[in-house]
Write a protein that holds these residues in place. Structure first.
Motif, PDB file in Angstrom:
ATOM      1  N   ALA A  51       0.830  -1.209   0.000  1.00 59.45           N
ATOM      2  CA  ALA A  51       0.000   0.000   0.000  1.00 59.45           C
ATOM      3  C   ALA A  51       0.863   1.258   0.000  1.00 59.45           C
ATOM      4  O   ALA A  51       0.595   2.207  -0.748  1.00 59.45           O
ATOM      5  CB  ALA A  51      -0.928  -0.007   1.213  1.00 59.45           C
ATOM      6  N   VAL A  52       1.919   1.256   0.815  1.00 58.96           N
ATOM      7  CA  VAL A  52       2.795   2.426   0.886  1.00 58.96           C
ATOM      8  C   VAL A  52       3.578   2.580  -0.417  1.00 58.96           C
ATOM      9  O   VAL A  52       3.738   3.694  -0.932  1.00 58.96           O
ATOM     10  CB  VAL A  52       3.747   2.322   2.085  1.00 58.96           C
ATOM     11  CG1 VAL A  52       4.757   3.462   2.068  1.00 58.96           C
ATOM     12  CG2 VAL A  52       2.964   2.334   3.392  1.00 58.96           C
ATOM     13  N   GLY A  53       4.048   1.461  -0.973  1.00 61.76           N
ATOM     14  CA  GLY A  53       4.779   1.525  -2.238  1.00 61.76           C
ATOM     15  C   GLY A  53       3.916   2.051  -3.366  1.00 61.76           C
ATOM     16  O   GLY A  53       4.359   2.881  -4.173  1.00 61.76           O
ATOM     17  N   ALA A  54       2.664   1.599  -3.431  1.00 64.69           N
ATOM     18  CA  ALA A  54       1.746   2.103  -4.455  1.00 64.69           C
ATOM     19  C   ALA A  54       1.482   3.592  -4.253  1.00 64.69           C
ATOM     20  O   ALA A  54       1.392   4.355  -5.222  1.00 64.69           O
ATOM     21  CB  ALA A  54       0.433   1.321  -4.406  1.00 64.69           C
ATOM     22  N   SER A  55       1.378   4.020  -3.005  1.00 68.63           N
ATOM     23  CA  SER A  55       1.142   5.433  -2.714  1.00 68.63           C
ATOM     24  C   SER A  55       2.339   6.285  -3.135  1.00 68.63           C
ATOM     25  O   SER A  55       2.168   7.410  -3.627  1.00 68.63           O
ATOM     26  CB  SER A  55       0.870   5.618  -1.218  1.00 68.63           C
ATOM     27  OG  SER A  55      -0.292   4.919  -0.816  1.00 68.63           O
ATOM     28  N   LEU A  56       3.541   5.756  -2.934  1.00 63.28           N
ATOM     29  CA  LEU A  56       4.748   6.479  -3.354  1.00 63.28           C
ATOM     30  C   LEU A  56       4.795   6.635  -4.869  1.00 63.28           C
ATOM     31  O   LEU A  56       5.083   7.716  -5.393  1.00 63.28           O
ATOM     32  CB  LEU A  56       5.988   5.748  -2.854  1.00 63.28           C
ATOM     33  CG  LEU A  56       7.343   6.367  -3.224  1.00 63.28           C
ATOM     34  CD1 LEU A  56       7.462   7.790  -2.676  1.00 63.28           C
ATOM     35  CD2 LEU A  56       8.485   5.493  -2.711  1.00 63.28           C
ATOM     36  N   LEU A  95       4.447  13.932   0.911  1.00 65.50           N
ATOM     37  CA  LEU A  95       4.158  12.508   1.007  1.00 65.50           C
ATOM     38  C   LEU A  95       5.283  11.627   0.474  1.00 65.50           C
ATOM     39  O   LEU A  95       5.390  10.464   0.876  1.00 65.50           O
ATOM     40  CB  LEU A  95       2.836  12.195   0.312  1.00 65.50           C
ATOM     41  CG  LEU A  95       1.614  12.814   1.007  1.00 65.50           C
ATOM     42  CD1 LEU A  95       0.321  12.202   0.500  1.00 65.50           C
ATOM     43  CD2 LEU A  95       1.693  12.657   2.523  1.00 65.50           C
ATOM     44  N   THR A  96       6.134  12.129  -0.406  1.00 63.97           N
ATOM     45  CA  THR A  96       7.316  11.354  -0.787  1.00 63.97           C
ATOM     46  C   THR A  96       8.169  11.092   0.439  1.00 63.97           C
ATOM     47  O   THR A  96       8.635   9.971   0.681  1.00 63.97           O
ATOM     48  CB  THR A  96       8.141  12.098  -1.852  1.00 63.97           C
ATOM     49  OG1 THR A  96       7.346  12.261  -3.031  1.00 63.97           O
ATOM     50  CG2 THR A  96       9.395  11.319  -2.215  1.00 63.97           C
ATOM     51  N   TRP A  97       8.370  12.144   1.220  1.00 61.33           N
ATOM     52  CA  TRP A  97       9.132  12.018   2.477  1.00 61.33           C
ATOM     53  C   TRP A  97       8.460  11.033   3.424  1.00 61.33           C
ATOM     54  O   TRP A  97       9.115  10.149   4.002  1.00 61.33           O
ATOM     55  CB  TRP A  97       9.224  13.411   3.115  1.00 61.33           C
ATOM     56  CG  TRP A  97       9.894  13.461   4.436  1.00 61.33           C
ATOM     57  CD1 TRP A  97      11.239  13.424   4.690  1.00 61.33           C
ATOM     58  CD2 TRP A  97       9.253  13.568   5.719  1.00 61.33           C
ATOM     59  NE1 TRP A  97      11.469  13.502   6.042  1.00 61.33           N
ATOM     60  CE2 TRP A  97      10.273  13.596   6.699  1.00 61.33           C
ATOM     61  CE3 TRP A  97       7.925  13.659   6.126  1.00 61.33           C
ATOM     62  CZ2 TRP A  97       9.995  13.700   8.060  1.00 61.33           C
ATOM     63  CZ3 TRP A  97       7.642  13.760   7.478  1.00 61.33           C
ATOM     64  CH2 TRP A  97       8.670  13.783   8.426  1.00 61.33           C
ATOM     65  N   ASN A  98       7.156  11.142   3.586  1.00 59.24           N
ATOM     66  CA  ASN A  98       6.424  10.268   4.500  1.00 59.24           C
ATOM     67  C   ASN A  98       6.515   8.801   4.073  1.00 59.24           C
ATOM     68  O   ASN A  98       6.832   7.918   4.885  1.00 59.24           O
ATOM     69  CB  ASN A  98       4.957  10.708   4.560  1.00 59.24           C
ATOM     70  CG  ASN A  98       4.189  10.026   5.684  1.00 59.24           C
ATOM     71  OD1 ASN A  98       4.763   9.551   6.649  1.00 59.24           O
ATOM     72  ND2 ASN A  98       2.875   9.986   5.548  1.00 59.24           N
ATOM     73  N   TYR A  99       6.259   8.527   2.796  1.00 60.02           N
ATOM     74  CA  TYR A  99       6.236   7.139   2.325  1.00 60.02           C
ATOM     75  C   TYR A  99       7.629   6.514   2.316  1.00 60.02           C
ATOM     76  O   TYR A  99       7.782   5.328   2.616  1.00 60.02           O
ATOM     77  CB  TYR A  99       5.620   7.067   0.925  1.00 60.02           C
ATOM     78  CG  TYR A  99       4.172   7.483   0.879  1.00 60.02           C
ATOM     79  CD1 TYR A  99       3.301   7.163   1.917  1.00 60.02           C
ATOM     80  CD2 TYR A  99       3.674   8.216  -0.190  1.00 60.02           C
ATOM     81  CE1 TYR A  99       1.978   7.558   1.889  1.00 60.02           C
ATOM     82  CE2 TYR A  99       2.350   8.613  -0.229  1.00 60.02           C
ATOM     83  CZ  TYR A  99       1.503   8.280   0.818  1.00 60.02           C
ATOM     84  OH  TYR A  99       0.191   8.678   0.798  1.00 60.02           O
ATOM     85  N   PHE A 100       8.638   7.295   1.967  1.00 57.75           N
ATOM     86  CA  PHE A 100       9.990   6.736   1.954  1.00 57.75           C
ATOM     87  C   PHE A 100      10.440   6.387   3.372  1.00 57.75           C
ATOM     88  O   PHE A 100      11.093   5.362   3.586  1.00 57.75           O
ATOM     89  CB  PHE A 100      10.976   7.715   1.310  1.00 57.75           C
ATOM     90  CG  PHE A 100      12.285   7.067   0.938  1.00 57.75           C
ATOM     91  CD1 PHE A 100      12.362   6.201  -0.140  1.00 57.75           C
ATOM     92  CD2 PHE A 100      13.433   7.320   1.676  1.00 57.75           C
ATOM     93  CE1 PHE A 100      13.563   5.594  -0.481  1.00 57.75           C
ATOM     94  CE2 PHE A 100      14.633   6.709   1.349  1.00 57.75           C
ATOM     95  CZ  PHE A 100      14.701   5.845   0.259  1.00 57.75           C
ATOM     96  N   LEU A 101      10.079   7.211   4.334  1.00 55.37           N
ATOM     97  CA  LEU A 101      10.366   6.873   5.726  1.00 55.37           C
ATOM     98  C   LEU A 101       9.637   5.597   6.140  1.00 55.37           C
ATOM     99  O   LEU A 101      10.195   4.749   6.862  1.00 55.37           O
ATOM    100  CB  LEU A 101       9.949   8.027   6.640  1.00 55.37           C
ATOM    101  CG  LEU A 101      10.827   9.282   6.618  1.00 55.37           C
ATOM    102  CD1 LEU A 101      10.238  10.353   7.524  1.00 55.37           C
ATOM    103  CD2 LEU A 101      12.261   8.956   7.054  1.00 55.37           C
ATOM    104  N   LEU A 129       0.202  13.885   8.252  1.00 56.98           N
ATOM    105  CA  LEU A 129       0.819  14.114   6.952  1.00 56.98           C
ATOM    106  C   LEU A 129      -0.093  13.636   5.825  1.00 56.98           C
ATOM    107  O   LEU A 129      -0.212  14.289   4.780  1.00 56.98           O
ATOM    108  CB  LEU A 129       2.171  13.401   6.883  1.00 56.98           C
ATOM    109  CG  LEU A 129       3.258  13.967   7.796  1.00 56.98           C
ATOM    110  CD1 LEU A 129       4.473  13.029   7.825  1.00 56.98           C
ATOM    111  CD2 LEU A 129       3.676  15.353   7.332  1.00 56.98           C
ATOM    112  N   GLU A 130      -0.736  12.481   6.020  1.00 56.97           N
ATOM    113  CA  GLU A 130      -1.650  11.963   5.009  1.00 56.97           C
ATOM    114  C   GLU A 130      -2.817  12.920   4.775  1.00 56.97           C
ATOM    115  O   GLU A 130      -3.203  13.188   3.629  1.00 56.97           O
ATOM    116  CB  GLU A 130      -2.205  10.603   5.455  1.00 56.97           C
ATOM    117  CG  GLU A 130      -1.253   9.446   5.298  1.00 56.97           C
ATOM    118  CD  GLU A 130      -1.019   9.097   3.847  1.00 56.97           C
ATOM    119  OE1 GLU A 130      -1.864   8.423   3.237  1.00 56.97           O
ATOM    120  OE2 GLU A 130       0.018   9.530   3.311  1.00 56.97           O
TER     121      GLU A 130
END
Length: 217
Positions: A51-56, A95-101, A129-130
């Motif tokens: 889910a996080v990878g798809a969001s990124l 959100l790039t920052w959030n998902y990569f973390l 953040l979301e």
């Protein structure tokens, strides 16, 4: 159905149509994968990273889509698409920052980064953040509405983006007032986004493909 002619060279115009088409397809794909991963996660499957990878990946395809919409817009409407693109860039930066973390330090050491973990609890910064990120995404699409002033597909795109923006803002207000990611308004906004946004991006893919065929004859 009438489409606007872009004031650009044939090569540039074709690139706009093609990037618009493929970025819309990819945006739709990542949202569908996210929806499936979330549904499986609710059922007990370990799909958080999916889910996080798809969001990124969604962040990158959505930026490309907004750039395409801005390039597609006629000169008198570019002020609106520029504002939309600006909101999309801020959304992407957050959100790039959030998902990569999430995919790196949070996944490897969840206890240390419990304050940022992707759990439905009021004491994690992830949902803050979301919430602001997807509010910016909704506003980005909302400000692009004047670009689509035709009937048929363009009217449907306008409705989808407008509905999504309303529910996104309402969901954000619900989160700010309650601090609870499981608040009914938050869940409703997520559900509406999961349905209407991929419909809109699918229609955008159809639109870009049709306008390419019409203008490349």
């Amino acid at each position: 159905m009438t489409y606007k002619q872009i004031n650009a060279t044939p090569t540039t115009s074709r690139a706009v149509y093609q990037i618009g088409f493929w970025s819309a397809i990819l945006t739709t794909t990542w949202i569908i994968i996210f929806n499936i991963a979330i549904a499986l996660g609710v059922a007990g499957a370990s799909t958080r990273s999916v889910a996080v990878g798809a969001s990124l990946l969604l962040v990158f395809s959505f930026i490309a889509l907004m750039v395409s919409i801005h390039s597609y817009a006629p000169p008198e409407k570019k002020i609106w698409s520029q504002i939309g693109l600006s909101f999309a860039i801020v959304y992407a930066a957050l959100l790039t920052w959030n998902y990569f973390l999430q995919l790196t330090v949070v996944r490897n050491n969840p206890q240390l980064y419990e304050w940022l973990i992707m759990d439905f609890t009021p004491d994690t910064a992830f949902w803050s953040l979301e919430t602001v990120g997807y509010t910016l995404m909704g506003l980005a699409a909302l400000f692009a509405l004047p670009v689509f002033n035709g009937g048929g597909i363009e009217r449907a795109i306008r409705w989808c983006f407008a509905i999504n923006a309303v529910f996104t803002v309402v969901g954000s207000i619900g989160y700010v007032l309650s601090g609870n990611p499981l608040h009914g308004l938050v869940l409703a906004s997520l559900g509406v986004w999961a349905i209407v946004f991929p419909i809109a991006t699918t229609l955008l893919a159809v639109m870009f493909k049709r306008v390419e065929r019409m203008n490349m004859r």
